[in-house]
Design an enzyme around this catalytic site. Structure first.
Site, PDB file in Angstrom:
ATOM      1  N   CYS A   2       0.809  -1.217   0.000  1.00  0.00           N
ATOM      2  CA  CYS A   2       0.000   0.000   0.000  1.00  0.00           C
ATOM      3  C   CYS A   2       0.847   1.274   0.000  1.00  0.00           C
ATOM      4  O   CYS A   2       1.942   1.300   0.553  1.00  0.00           O
ATOM      5  CB  CYS A   2      -0.873   0.057   1.236  1.00  0.00           C
ATOM      6  SG  CYS A   2      -1.901  -1.369   1.499  1.00  0.00           S
ATOM      7  N   ARG A  27       5.279  -0.039  -5.918  1.00  0.00           N
ATOM      8  CA  ARG A  27       5.239  -0.763  -4.650  1.00  0.00           C
ATOM      9  C   ARG A  27       4.320  -1.987  -4.711  1.00  0.00           C
ATOM     10  O   ARG A  27       4.410  -2.856  -3.855  1.00  0.00           O
ATOM     11  CB  ARG A  27       4.735   0.176  -3.537  1.00  0.00           C
ATOM     12  CG  ARG A  27       5.631   1.335  -3.282  1.00  0.00           C
ATOM     13  CD  ARG A  27       4.956   2.357  -2.403  1.00  0.00           C
ATOM     14  NE  ARG A  27       4.806   1.912  -1.033  1.00  0.00           N
ATOM     15  CZ  ARG A  27       5.733   2.076  -0.103  1.00  0.00           C
ATOM     16  NH1 ARG A  27       6.851   2.680  -0.396  1.00  0.00           N
ATOM     17  NH2 ARG A  27       5.538   1.660   1.123  1.00  0.00           N
ATOM     18  N   TRP A  75      -2.999  -2.783  -1.389  1.00  0.00           N
ATOM     19  CA  TRP A  75      -2.590  -4.167  -1.653  1.00  0.00           C
ATOM     20  C   TRP A  75      -3.371  -5.006  -0.646  1.00  0.00           C
ATOM     21  O   TRP A  75      -3.146  -4.914   0.557  1.00  0.00           O
ATOM     22  CB  TRP A  75      -1.086  -4.287  -1.435  1.00  0.00           C
ATOM     23  CG  TRP A  75      -0.467  -5.559  -1.918  1.00  0.00           C
ATOM     24  CD1 TRP A  75      -0.049  -5.840  -3.186  1.00  0.00           C
ATOM     25  CD2 TRP A  75      -0.147  -6.711  -1.133  1.00  0.00           C
ATOM     26  NE1 TRP A  75       0.515  -7.099  -3.235  1.00  0.00           N
ATOM     27  CE2 TRP A  75       0.465  -7.652  -1.983  1.00  0.00           C
ATOM     28  CE3 TRP A  75      -0.307  -7.053   0.214  1.00  0.00           C
ATOM     29  CZ2 TRP A  75       0.905  -8.901  -1.561  1.00  0.00           C
ATOM     30  CZ3 TRP A  75       0.131  -8.295   0.640  1.00  0.00           C
ATOM     31  CH2 TRP A  75       0.724  -9.200  -0.245  1.00  0.00           C
ATOM     32  N   ASN A 101      -2.124   2.250   5.676  1.00  0.00           N
ATOM     33  CA  ASN A 101      -1.222   1.149   5.322  1.00  0.00           C
ATOM     34  C   ASN A 101      -0.966   0.364   6.596  1.00  0.00           C
ATOM     35  O   ASN A 101      -0.767   0.976   7.644  1.00  0.00           O
ATOM     36  CB  ASN A 101       0.150   1.657   4.854  1.00  0.00           C
ATOM     37  CG  ASN A 101       0.064   2.412   3.562  1.00  0.00           C
ATOM     38  OD1 ASN A 101      -0.979   2.455   2.936  1.00  0.00           O
ATOM     39  ND2 ASN A 101       1.168   3.021   3.176  1.00  0.00           N
ATOM     40  N   GLY A 102      -0.899  -0.954   6.475  1.00  0.00           N
ATOM     41  CA  GLY A 102      -0.581  -1.763   7.649  1.00  0.00           C
ATOM     42  C   GLY A 102      -1.768  -2.614   8.053  1.00  0.00           C
ATOM     43  O   GLY A 102      -2.726  -2.781   7.291  1.00  0.00           O
ATOM     44  N   GLU A 487      18.859 -17.128  -6.573  1.00  0.00           N
ATOM     45  CA  GLU A 487      18.424 -15.814  -7.026  1.00  0.00           C
ATOM     46  C   GLU A 487      17.947 -15.886  -8.487  1.00  0.00           C
ATOM     47  O   GLU A 487      16.938 -15.284  -8.848  1.00  0.00           O
ATOM     48  CB  GLU A 487      19.566 -14.800  -6.842  1.00  0.00           C
ATOM     49  CG  GLU A 487      19.320 -13.400  -7.345  1.00  0.00           C
ATOM     50  CD  GLU A 487      18.107 -12.699  -6.749  1.00  0.00           C
ATOM     51  OE1 GLU A 487      17.511 -13.205  -5.785  1.00  0.00           O
ATOM     52  OE2 GLU A 487      17.726 -11.647  -7.291  1.00  0.00           O
ATOM     53  N   LYS A 491      14.186 -14.905  -9.704  1.00  0.00           N
ATOM     54  CA  LYS A 491      13.944 -13.883 -10.745  1.00  0.00           C
ATOM     55  C   LYS A 491      13.005 -14.431 -11.795  1.00  0.00           C
ATOM     56  O   LYS A 491      12.060 -13.783 -12.218  1.00  0.00           O
ATOM     57  CB  LYS A 491      15.240 -13.496 -11.440  1.00  0.00           C
ATOM     58  CG  LYS A 491      16.151 -12.415 -11.023  1.00  0.00           C
ATOM     59  CD  LYS A 491      15.659 -11.148 -10.488  1.00  0.00           C
ATOM     60  CE  LYS A 491      14.869 -11.246  -9.233  1.00  0.00           C
ATOM     61  NZ  LYS A 491      15.409 -10.712  -8.040  1.00  0.00           N
ATOM     62  N   GLU A 494       9.301 -15.013 -10.427  1.00  0.00           N
ATOM     63  CA  GLU A 494       8.476 -13.867 -10.052  1.00  0.00           C
ATOM     64  C   GLU A 494       8.013 -13.030 -11.240  1.00  0.00           C
ATOM     65  O   GLU A 494       6.958 -12.425 -11.176  1.00  0.00           O
ATOM     66  CB  GLU A 494       9.133 -13.011  -8.971  1.00  0.00           C
ATOM     67  CG  GLU A 494      10.385 -12.308  -9.358  1.00  0.00           C
ATOM     68  CD  GLU A 494      11.050 -11.584  -8.187  1.00  0.00           C
ATOM     69  OE1 GLU A 494      10.358 -11.211  -7.241  1.00  0.00           O
ATOM     70  OE2 GLU A 494      12.274 -11.404  -8.239  1.00  0.00           O
ATOM     71  N   HIS A 510      19.825 -36.046  -4.662  1.00  0.00           N
ATOM     72  CA  HIS A 510      19.012 -36.509  -3.533  1.00  0.00           C
ATOM     73  C   HIS A 510      17.529 -36.224  -3.768  1.00  0.00           C
ATOM     74  O   HIS A 510      16.757 -36.214  -2.820  1.00  0.00           O
ATOM     75  CB  HIS A 510      19.495 -35.839  -2.247  1.00  0.00           C
ATOM     76  CG  HIS A 510      20.914 -36.174  -1.916  1.00  0.00           C
ATOM     77  ND1 HIS A 510      21.301 -37.412  -1.483  1.00  0.00           N
ATOM     78  CD2 HIS A 510      22.056 -35.450  -2.004  1.00  0.00           C
ATOM     79  CE1 HIS A 510      22.614 -37.430  -1.293  1.00  0.00           C
ATOM     80  NE2 HIS A 510      23.097 -36.238  -1.616  1.00  0.00           N
ATOM     81  N   LYS A 609       6.667  -4.228  -3.952  1.00  0.00           N
ATOM     82  CA  LYS A 609       8.076  -3.848  -3.844  1.00  0.00           C
ATOM     83  C   LYS A 609       8.486  -3.638  -2.394  1.00  0.00           C
ATOM     84  O   LYS A 609       9.608  -3.921  -2.016  1.00  0.00           O
ATOM     85  CB  LYS A 609       8.295  -2.552  -4.646  1.00  0.00           C
ATOM     86  CG  LYS A 609       9.742  -2.124  -4.743  1.00  0.00           C
ATOM     87  CD  LYS A 609      10.527  -3.064  -5.638  1.00  0.00           C
ATOM     88  CE  LYS A 609      12.004  -2.783  -5.632  1.00  0.00           C
ATOM     89  NZ  LYS A 609      12.765  -3.939  -6.125  1.00  0.00           N
TER      90      LYS A 609
HETATM   91  C1  F6R Z   1      12.686 -10.254  -5.353  1.00  0.00           C
HETATM   92  C2  F6R Z   1      12.343  -9.202  -4.425  1.00  0.00           C
HETATM   93  C3  F6R Z   1      11.877  -9.575  -3.060  1.00  0.00           C
HETATM   94  C4  F6R Z   1      12.575  -8.702  -2.020  1.00  0.00           C
HETATM   95  C5  F6R Z   1      12.015  -8.986  -0.619  1.00  0.00           C
HETATM   96  C6  F6R Z   1      12.755  -8.209   0.448  1.00  0.00           C
HETATM   97  O1  F6R Z   1      13.097  -9.757  -6.571  1.00  0.00           O
HETATM   98  O2  F6R Z   1      12.431  -8.062  -4.739  1.00  0.00           O
HETATM   99  O3  F6R Z   1      12.094 -10.937  -2.792  1.00  0.00           O
HETATM  100  O4  F6R Z   1      13.937  -8.961  -2.068  1.00  0.00           O
HETATM  101  O5  F6R Z   1      10.660  -8.655  -0.577  1.00  0.00           O
HETATM  102  O6  F6R Z   1      12.644  -6.836   0.229  1.00  0.00           O
HETATM  103  P1  F6R Z   1      13.629  -5.807   0.909  1.00  0.00           P
HETATM  104  O7  F6R Z   1      14.993  -6.081   0.354  1.00  0.00           O
HETATM  105  O8  F6R Z   1      13.112  -4.470   0.511  1.00  0.00           O
HETATM  106  O9  F6R Z   1      13.577  -6.056   2.370  1.00  0.00           O
END
Ligand code: F6R
Length: 614
Positions: A2, A27, A75, A101-102, A487, A491, A494, A510, A609
């Site tokens: 949010c 976000r 959100w 928010n929250g 990672e 990527k 997502e 395994h 985000k």
């Molecule tokens: C993946 C991604 C998320 C963030 C996670 C932590 O591409 O962006 O997995 O890494 O939500 O976010 P931060 O780093 O802002 O605590």
């Protein structure tokens, strides 16, 4: 997650709020809305499910005359994404409108009590409870809006950033925060509100970060006033916003994600700048040097993070253990916070977060502090909650990351971990100076080597066409390449919604080896390091089961070249720096596969985000 925007002043309130909401789109959200207060005291709320552009369409025939307003991207947490559940929410008599928010944890209890007093609710949201509570207090106590907000927040358990406007009070916005970000922008005869500085960056660079348990009283023609929940006046600490409008634009790229991938040579330069000193001879992180005793006497480090930041933390663990000989544990912040962790004052807890606002990481920090640990933060967003809650820390300085999938923040975090490990090693004498200088010297060359790696772009774009319709992917790596495999898989999943798993290559036999067939591509990260021979045999194991292989190898590799279906050659660097190079082709591969599938790479479905709720 949010986002909140607010404005009071003589500008075009509607336009400022809509543009602000667009800036917060990165976000992640699923509905949007705004409340406008007209000079004659009329309060109008407009809301729409879906994108901010839907809200714009909805507003096209509405009365938009206003002198103040608040707006929100939601959100969904309590209640589905819908017009009705979108914020702002009105109080029962339509006199107040509030965005939030929250999450309000005791909302059910408060709701039951309010219903007994005759309140009626139109939604299932926790937010509506808050606005009704404020109205109830305002009416029964005949008090001011700010007192009603303060009284209400004293009854609330949970996390919030809120903004409230009132029909008959067009010159006031009341805002408050606890555990969710909130920033006030101070302009000339106008004030702004935002979840961060992006909604108002073109209007002012003077900002006040509202602290937990503080209420901002924003009144036309008056200076900003901050009071605490126990009704004391707090200092208004004006800071300079470290953000520019150019950083929020795509700069000629079709997507923020691609821009951010290609920005890495310059973001890594910014990240390293001033930290490798004495002509590359030594490394200096002020956050470490200012607290030398803590680092010299530390028994153990615990790194807490989520998602991509957690992957960078796994690399941080290897770097610190290899260079400093300090035992390191890496925990998901969400697990750590509920695990009754055993922490001593000689432990250092490192919290890693791009946004600096992740709710689980913030909660982990609070627990670590309560238990007496020294807490070090690694963040990107200057002035965010995590850098403010930690004892010391380092910014990665890679600029705003708008694409939801983290790219430049990952390489920035890994770079800071490298600098951190080198700094501590230097202090402790756990590594000889010649090796420190050699690694530091290579680190200075990393931006140029990343640039060279980015020349694989065209080859990867072609390659992506072959694999666009694969349904599953396996990513394998060992040692420093194992977190890179995790990672790479994250990527891909997502942004393309293809199922992908990252695995330590030797663990494949395994279990996951059962999945391998001609339909299941495997991406193997196999630079020339001390585990190279081992991973060659993992490549053979996949090959002999008919799996197709994309391998990331060091330039000049001949062995894996003969086994793999496709190889992507990257520059040779010392083993501890390989993740900074090998992660680049994986970012590009996931980007192009997602683009081929027509996906929204910058705003993938369901993702946010800044994850400011649990
Ligand atoms: C993946 C991604 C998320 C963030 C996670 C932590 O591409 O962006 O997995 O890494 O939500 O976010 P931060 O780093 O802002 O605590």
């Amino acid at each position: 997650m949010c986002g909140i925007v607010g404005y009071i002043g003589n500008g075009n309130v509607y336009k400022i709020l809509i543009n602000g909401l667009k800036r917060l789109e990165y976000r992640g959200y699923d509905s949007a809305g705004m409340a406008l207060v007209a000079p004659d005291g009329k309060l109008s709320v407009y809301k729409a499910k879906g994108k901010v552009s839907n809200l714009e369409d909805y507003c096209s025939d509405k009365s938009l005359d206003a002198c103040a307003g608040i707006a929100h991207t939601r959100w969904a947490t309590h209640g589905e994404p819908s017009d009705n559940n979108a914020h702002p929410h009105y109080s029962e008599d339509g006199r107040l409108a509030l965005v939030h928010n929250g999450t309000i944890e005791n909302y059910k209890l408060l709701r039951d009590a309010l219903q007994q007093h005759g309140c009626h609710f139109k939604t299932e949201t926790d937010t509506e409870v808050l606005v009704q509570l404020i109205e109830y207090i305002r009416t029964t106590n005949a008090c001011s809006l700010v007192d009603a907000v303060r009284e209400a927040l004293n009854q609330v358990i949970g996390a919030y950033a809120i903004a409230v406007v009132e029909r008959d009070n067009p010159d006031t916005i009341i805002a408050a925060r606890k555990s969710s970000p909130l920033v006030v922008g101070i302009g000339n005869d106008e004030m702004f509100l935002g979840s961060d500085g992006t909604p108002f960056v073109e209007y002012t660079d003077k900002v006040v970060y509202v602290n937990d348990n503080e209420i901002a009283v924003i009144r036309r023609g008056e200076p900003l006033k901050i009071i605490t929940l126990d009704n004391r006046e707090a200092k208004v600490d004006v800071k300079k916003l470290a953000l520019s409008i150019a950083q929020l634009e795509k700069g000629g790229y079709p997507h923020f994600m691609l821009k951010e991938i290609f920005e890495q040579p310059s973001t890594l330069t910014d990240c390293i700048r001033g930290r490798v000193v004495d002509n590359g001879y030594s490394v200096r992180l002020n956050g470490v040097f200012d607290h030398q005793d803590k680092f010299l006497n530390c028994n153990r480090m615990i790194i807490v993070a989520c998602g991509t930041s957690w992957h960078a933390s796994l690399l941080g663990k290897q770097l610190i253990q290899d260079m400093c000989g300090i035992p390191v544990e890496v925990e998901y912040a969400s697990e750590f916070r509920y695990s009754n962790p055993v922490i001593t004052p000689r432990d250092i807890v490192i919290a890693v977060s791009q946004s600096g606002e992740t709710a689980d990481t913030l909660a982990a920090i609070q627990i670590a502090r309560q238990k007496g640990a020294f807490v070090y933060g690694i963040s990107n967003v200057v002035g965010a909650s995590i850098p403010r809650e930690t004892h010391s820390g380092t910014y990665i300085h890679v600029g705003p990351e708008i694409g939801v999938a983290s790219t430049k923040a990952f390489t920035g975090q890994v770079t800071v971990f490298t600098l951190l490990a080198l700094s501590i090693a230097q202090l402790k004498g756990s590594m000889d100076q010649e090796t420190i200088s050699k690694v530091a010297g290579y680190l200075l060359r990393i931006p140029e080597l990343v640039k060279e790696t980015l020349r694989l772009d065209d080859k990867i774009r072609q390659l992506s066409l072959i694999y666009t319709y694969a349904r599953n992917f396996l990513y394998l790596g060992r040692g420093y390449s194992y977190p890179v495999a995790l990672e790479g898989a994250l990527k891909l999943k997502e942004i393309s919604y293809i199922h992908a798993e990252g695995y330590p290559a030797a663990e494949m036999k395994h279990g996951p080896i059962a999945l391998i067939d001609s339909e299941m591509p495997t991406v193997i990260i196999a630079p020339k390091d001390h585990l190279y021979e081992k991973i060659v045999s993992n490549v053979q194991q996949v090959k002999s089961r008919g799996g197709s292989i994309i391998a990331i190898v060091t330039k000049g590799d001949t062995v894996i070249r003969d086994l793999a279906d496709h190889v992507l050659e990257v520059p040779d660097v010392p083993e501890c720096l390989t993740p900074l190079i090998t992660s680049i082709p994986l970012q590009l591969l996931s980007y192009y596969i997602a683009i081929n599938k027509g996906k929204n790479v910058d705003m993938p479905r369901n993702l946010a985000k800044s994850v400011t709720v649990e």
